[in-house]
Design a protein around this motif. Structure first.
Motif, PDB file in Angstrom:
ATOM      1  N   ILE A   1      -1.206   5.367  -6.157  1.00 26.63           N
ATOM      2  CA  ILE A   1      -1.492   6.072  -7.403  1.00 26.63           C
ATOM      3  C   ILE A   1      -0.514   7.238  -7.581  1.00 26.63           C
ATOM      4  CG2 ILE A   1      -3.182   7.544  -8.586  1.00 26.63           C
ATOM      5  CD1 ILE A   1      -5.369   5.726  -7.369  1.00 26.63           C
ATOM      6  N   GLY A   2      -0.255   7.955  -6.515  1.00 28.03           N
ATOM      7  CA  GLY A   2       0.644   9.105  -6.574  1.00 28.03           C
ATOM      8  C   GLY A   2       2.072   8.749  -6.939  1.00 28.03           C
ATOM      9  N   LYS A   3       2.467   7.499  -6.734  1.00 26.34           N
ATOM     10  CA  LYS A   3       3.822   7.061  -7.090  1.00 26.34           C
ATOM     11  C   LYS A   3       3.967   6.718  -8.570  1.00 26.34           C
ATOM     12  CE  LYS A   3       4.973   5.323  -2.523  1.00 26.34           C
ATOM     13  NZ  LYS A   3       5.243   4.132  -1.703  1.00 26.34           N
ATOM     14  N   LEU A   4       2.849   6.644  -9.291  1.00 32.74           N
ATOM     15  CA  LEU A   4       2.912   6.321 -10.712  1.00 32.74           C
ATOM     16  C   LEU A   4       3.462   7.521 -11.491  1.00 32.74           C
ATOM     17  CD1 LEU A   4      -0.535   4.536 -11.201  1.00 32.74           C
ATOM     18  CD2 LEU A   4       1.713   3.459 -10.965  1.00 32.74           C
ATOM     19  N   GLU A   5       4.277   7.242 -12.476  1.00 39.49           N
ATOM     20  CA  GLU A   5       4.886   8.288 -13.309  1.00 39.49           C
ATOM     21  C   GLU A   5       3.811   9.062 -14.070  1.00 39.49           C
ATOM     22  OE1 GLU A   5       8.021  10.472 -14.671  1.00 39.49           O
ATOM     23  OE2 GLU A   5       8.240   8.715 -13.378  1.00 39.49           O
ATOM     24  N   GLY A   6       3.831  10.388 -13.946  1.00 42.27           N
ATOM     25  CA  GLY A   6       2.905  11.231 -14.698  1.00 42.27           C
ATOM     26  C   GLY A   6       1.471  11.181 -14.225  1.00 42.27           C
TER      27      GLY A   6
ATOM     28  N   LYS B   1      -1.114   0.540 -15.331  1.00 40.08           N
ATOM     29  CA  LYS B   1      -0.801   0.352 -13.906  1.00 40.08           C
ATOM     30  C   LYS B   1      -1.895   0.952 -13.027  1.00 40.08           C
ATOM     31  CE  LYS B   1       4.150   0.347 -14.713  1.00 40.08           C
ATOM     32  NZ  LYS B   1       5.390   1.110 -14.614  1.00 40.08           N
ATOM     33  N   LEU B   2      -2.409   2.100 -13.437  1.00 44.43           N
ATOM     34  CA  LEU B   2      -3.491   2.743 -12.690  1.00 44.43           C
ATOM     35  C   LEU B   2      -4.726   1.846 -12.693  1.00 44.43           C
ATOM     36  CD1 LEU B   2      -4.887   5.078 -11.221  1.00 44.43           C
ATOM     37  CD2 LEU B   2      -5.315   6.104 -13.475  1.00 44.43           C
ATOM     38  N   ASN B   3      -5.096   1.324 -13.849  1.00 45.95           N
ATOM     39  CA  ASN B   3      -6.268   0.444 -13.933  1.00 45.95           C
ATOM     40  C   ASN B   3      -6.085  -0.813 -13.096  1.00 45.95           C
ATOM     41  OD1 ASN B   3      -7.981   2.017 -15.502  1.00 45.95           O
ATOM     42  ND2 ASN B   3      -7.013   1.351 -17.395  1.00 45.95           N
ATOM     43  N   ALA B   4      -4.867  -1.345 -13.033  1.00 43.22           N
ATOM     44  CA  ALA B   4      -4.601  -2.523 -12.201  1.00 43.22           C
ATOM     45  C   ALA B   4      -4.817  -2.195 -10.721  1.00 43.22           C
ATOM     46  CB  ALA B   4      -3.184  -3.030 -12.434  1.00 43.22           C
ATOM     47  N   LEU B   5      -4.367  -1.024 -10.283  1.00 47.91           N
ATOM     48  CA  LEU B   5      -4.582  -0.612  -8.886  1.00 47.91           C
ATOM     49  C   LEU B   5      -6.069  -0.447  -8.593  1.00 47.91           C
ATOM     50  CD1 LEU B   5      -1.770   2.028  -8.270  1.00 47.91           C
ATOM     51  CD2 LEU B   5      -2.083  -0.137  -7.064  1.00 47.91           C
TER      52      LEU B   5
ATOM     53  N   ASP C   1      -1.064  12.364 -16.962  1.00 44.66           N
ATOM     54  CA  ASP C   1      -0.318  13.039 -18.025  1.00 44.66           C
ATOM     55  C   ASP C   1       0.470  12.039 -18.873  1.00 44.66           C
ATOM     56  OD1 ASP C   1      -1.046  15.570 -16.980  1.00 44.66           O
ATOM     57  OD2 ASP C   1       0.649  15.524 -15.606  1.00 44.66           O
ATOM     58  N   GLU C   2       0.753  10.881 -18.316  1.00 40.21           N
ATOM     59  CA  GLU C   2       1.627   9.888 -18.954  1.00 40.21           C
ATOM     60  C   GLU C   2       0.811   8.658 -19.331  1.00 40.21           C
ATOM     61  OE1 GLU C   2       4.631   8.468 -20.726  1.00 40.21           O
ATOM     62  OE2 GLU C   2       5.005  10.306 -19.597  1.00 40.21           O
ATOM     63  N   ARG C   3       0.602   8.467 -20.626  1.00 34.60           N
ATOM     64  CA  ARG C   3      -0.229   7.351 -21.107  1.00 34.60           C
ATOM     65  C   ARG C   3       0.304   5.991 -20.659  1.00 34.60           C
ATOM     66  NH1 ARG C   3      -2.900   7.565 -26.871  1.00 34.60           N
ATOM     67  NH2 ARG C   3      -4.834   8.019 -25.837  1.00 34.60           N
ATOM     68  N   ASP C   4       1.599   5.859 -20.516  1.00 33.51           N
ATOM     69  CA  ASP C   4       2.190   4.575 -20.137  1.00 33.51           C
ATOM     70  C   ASP C   4       1.777   4.130 -18.735  1.00 33.51           C
ATOM     71  OD1 ASP C   4       3.430   4.469 -22.606  1.00 33.51           O
ATOM     72  OD2 ASP C   4       5.332   5.264 -21.862  1.00 33.51           O
ATOM     73  N   SER C   5       1.250   5.045 -17.929  1.00 28.71           N
ATOM     74  CA  SER C   5       0.850   4.705 -16.563  1.00 28.71           C
ATOM     75  C   SER C   5      -0.606   4.245 -16.459  1.00 28.71           C
ATOM     76  CB  SER C   5       1.068   5.908 -15.638  1.00 28.71           C
ATOM     77  OG  SER C   5       2.442   6.189 -15.524  1.00 28.71           O
TER      78      SER C   5
END
Length: 86
Positions: free
Chosen positions: A66-71, A20-24, A13-17
């Motif tokens: 992943i679940g700890k990422l905002e949005g 970080k998601l792709n890095a994980l 839901d949050e583009r800013d994440s």
């Protein structure tokens, strides 16, 4: 080492994440079988499916990060397919 096939279902839901998601996902890339991403522009979200073949602890660890990422929301489904391959 026992490995299981699993599927991570991710909604962003949050583009800013996204970075970080792709890095994980890059960090756990050795376990990823395939990835499908669908940008749902009408709702301004991204829907992503990640197929993994990894130890259950590794899959759970990735899902937790992943679940700890905002949005970002993630759910994990494990198959009954288990192997002892390296």
């Amino acid at each position: 080492m026992e490995k299981r096939v699993a599927l991570l279902s991710i909604i962003v839901d949050e583009r800013d994440s996204v970075e970080k998601l792709n890095a994980l996902l890059h960090e756990y890339g050795d376990y990823i079988i395939g990835r499908m991403g669908i940008p749902y522009r009408k709702r301004e979200i991204n829907i992503i499916s990640i197929a993994l073949d990894a130890p259950q602890d590794t899959t759970s660890e990735l899902a937790g990060k992943i679940g700890k990422l905002e949005g970002v929301n993630v759910k994990t489904s494990f198959s009954g397919v288990v192997s002892n391959e390296e």
